[in-house]
Design a protein around this motif. Structure first.
Motif, short mmCIF file in Angstrom:
data_model
loop_
_atom_site.label_atom_id
_atom_site.label_comp_id
_atom_site.label_asym_id
_atom_site.label_seq_id
_atom_site.Cartn_x
_atom_site.Cartn_y
_atom_site.Cartn_z
N ARG A 141 1.05 5.46 -36.53
CA ARG A 141 0.43 4.20 -36.09
C ARG A 141 -1.07 4.43 -35.86
NH1 ARG A 141 5.28 4.92 -33.68
NH2 ARG A 141 4.30 5.98 -31.91
N ASN A 178 0.82 0.59 -39.42
CA ASN A 178 1.78 1.69 -39.35
C ASN A 178 2.30 1.98 -40.75
OD1 ASN A 178 3.43 -0.97 -38.44
ND2 ASN A 178 4.77 0.37 -39.67
N VAL A 193 -4.13 -3.17 -36.51
CA VAL A 193 -3.05 -2.28 -36.07
C VAL A 193 -2.13 -2.09 -37.27
CG1 VAL A 193 -1.19 -1.90 -34.42
CG2 VAL A 193 -3.21 -3.23 -33.75
N ASN A 249 0.76 5.60 -26.83
CA ASN A 249 1.74 5.30 -27.87
C ASN A 249 1.64 6.24 -29.07
OD1 ASN A 249 3.14 2.45 -27.22
ND2 ASN A 249 1.02 2.38 -26.51
N LEU A 285 1.86 -2.71 -31.45
CA LEU A 285 2.39 -1.35 -31.27
C LEU A 285 3.85 -1.37 -30.87
CD1 LEU A 285 -0.59 0.42 -29.47
CD2 LEU A 285 0.23 0.81 -31.79
N THR A 286 4.22 -2.31 -30.01
CA THR A 286 5.63 -2.41 -29.60
C THR A 286 6.52 -2.70 -30.79
OG1 THR A 286 4.97 -3.19 -27.41
CG2 THR A 286 7.22 -3.64 -28.09
N GLN A 307 -0.98 -4.57 -27.98
CA GLN A 307 0.25 -4.16 -27.30
C GLN A 307 1.49 -4.65 -28.05
OE1 GLN A 307 1.15 -6.01 -23.45
NE2 GLN A 307 1.39 -3.95 -22.60
N ALA A 324 -0.79 6.94 -31.06
CA ALA A 324 -1.41 6.29 -32.21
C ALA A 324 -2.86 6.73 -32.32
CB ALA A 324 -1.32 4.77 -32.08
N ALA A 373 -3.65 3.51 -27.20
CA ALA A 373 -3.30 4.29 -28.38
C ALA A 373 -2.77 5.68 -28.01
CB ALA A 373 -4.51 4.41 -29.30
N LEU A 380 -4.91 2.26 -34.60
CA LEU A 380 -5.65 1.10 -34.13
C LEU A 380 -7.11 1.25 -34.55
CD1 LEU A 380 -3.17 1.18 -32.02
CD2 LEU A 380 -4.70 -0.14 -30.54
#
Length: 399
Positions: free
Chosen positions: A332, A349, A347, A291, A320-321, A317, A293, A288, A334
């Motif tokens: 974003r 966003n 997860v 990224n 998030l990608t 992963q 997040a 996190a 988690l």
């Protein structure tokens, strides 16, 4: 991890002659050497001393000595081919002959060893302790009675007191303890071999599980990406055939973007396989942070099986990608939750604040398929879809 097995090398020809003794057989032979040596010395010593000794009733003593010697030599080989009844009869005969020989050849020092060795052999050879002790007690009684009888019939002969002859049965306990020691060593060796085989089996199972995990990793990282690239290239070829060149170029750019992302995913997968695995909460927290997040941990963390923990990491992963690809600029987050019967991962966003990359618009859906396949293997569920103006991926794995 084990590699593919190669054909076993051709066995080397064994030199002519007797095969070398294995470990247990060699130890058994080494343990029996003192007993063989003592028996041969007793027989040879009695033969040497016989002419110069005062033998009582030589006409009876000589056949007894021969039979006792043969019975003694019969205890040297293994008795595994004999039944229990035959073993008991052989041991009883050896003890009886030695006990009867004791007062007749008392003047020969080595002949007195026969009944003692016979009782020790009974304790070593016989599987039943009660039978071995019973034979030894019977031999001691026979030796004492024979000693008293010979002394009564031949008052001038020098004899042990009859009560000393009762001691011939005591070595049976030496034989029993020796047998117990041999069985304990054999059981310990068997337990060691079983533990070694169990360890080897666990190692093979772990290697197979690791190979399966790597196979699924390669399938998820490369299989889905290559499928998406192939779909985009087929679409580009079809669009060019219809003179829709601009749309075909867009499809080619999507294929190139998928290839670039596939390279990055492959590098991350290889790095994850090479590095030691961190605890799941720490791994997701670090992911996190990398990224940008937010991360939240709910419940008391509990260890998960390696495959389950790896699946959670891969889902996080991938989610998030996708958020970075299709919702640039979105916030974003988690959330990892631990309950008594399940482990959850969310997860999410918010809505995108920037324009998405044109070559990735629409996507292929292959990443979502890969995540669902991973979770299904563990008996879990995966839901992905819009929530409000954003997108949420929810994972649940039973414990």
């Amino acid at each position: 991890m084990t590699s593919s097995r190669h054909p076993d090398p051709q066995p080397q020809p064994r030199p002519a002659g007797r095969a070398p003794l294995s470990g247990p057989s060699r130890e058994r032979v080494e343990e029996s050497l003192p007993r063989v040596f003592l028996l041969l010395v007793t027989i040879a010593g009695t033969i040497v001393q016989w002419p110069a000794s005062r033998i009582t009733l030589p006409a009876l003593a000589l056949p007894l000595f021969v039979l006792t010697s043969l019975a003694a030599l019969g205890t040297l080989p293994s008795w595994t081919r004999l039944t229990d009844r035959q073993q008991n009869a052989a041991a009883a005969a050896y003890v009886l002959l030695g006990s009867l020989l004791l007062p007749l050849a008392h003047d020969t020092t080595t002949a007195s060893l026969f009944p003692y060795m016979a009782c020790a052999a009974a304790g070593t050879k016989l599987t039943s302790r009660r039978t071995a002790v019973g034979i030894a007690v019977s031999g001691a009684v026979v030796a004492a009675a024979a000693t008293a009888l010979v002394e009564h019939l031949n008052p001038g002969t020098s004899q042990w007191p009859w009560w000393i002859a009762l001691t011939v049965g005591l070595p049976v306990y030496i034989g029993i303890s020796r047998r117990d020691r041999s069985e304990a060593l054999l059981n310990a060796r068997r337990a060691t071999d079983e533990a070694r085989r169990a360890t080897a089996s666990e190692a093979r199972e772990a290697a197979l599980e690791e190979r399966g995990r790597i196979a699924r990793e390669i399938h998820d990282v490369l299989g889905h990406s290559l499928s998406g690239i192939a779909m985009q290239l087929d679409m580009a070829d079809a669009l060019r055939g219809s003179d829709r060149h601009e749309e075909a170029d867009t499809a080619v750019r999507r294929a190139r973007a998928l290839a670039v992302d596939s390279i990055s995913e492959t590098r991350r997968a290889v790095q994850a396989l090479r590095e030691d695995t961190l605890p799941l909460p720490q791994t997701l927290r670090q992911m996190a942070e990398n990224n940008s997040a937010a991360f939240e941990l709910a419940g008391d963390p509990a260890p998960l099986p390696p495959e389950a923990a790896h699946t959670v990491v891969r889902v996080a992963q991938e989610a998030l990608t996708n958020a970075i690809k299709y919702a640039p600029g979105a916030a974003r987050a988690l959330r990892l939750g631990f309950a008594d019967d399940r482990t959850t991962l969310t997860v999410s966003n918010t809505a995108a604040t920037g324009a998405p990359r044109a070559e990735l618009a629409g996507g292929t859906g292959m990443g979502l398929v890969g995540m669902r396949e991973r979770v299904a293997l563990l008996g879990g569920t995966l839901h992905a879809g819009p929530r409000g103006e954003g997108w949420t991926v929810e994972l649940e794995i039973p414990r």
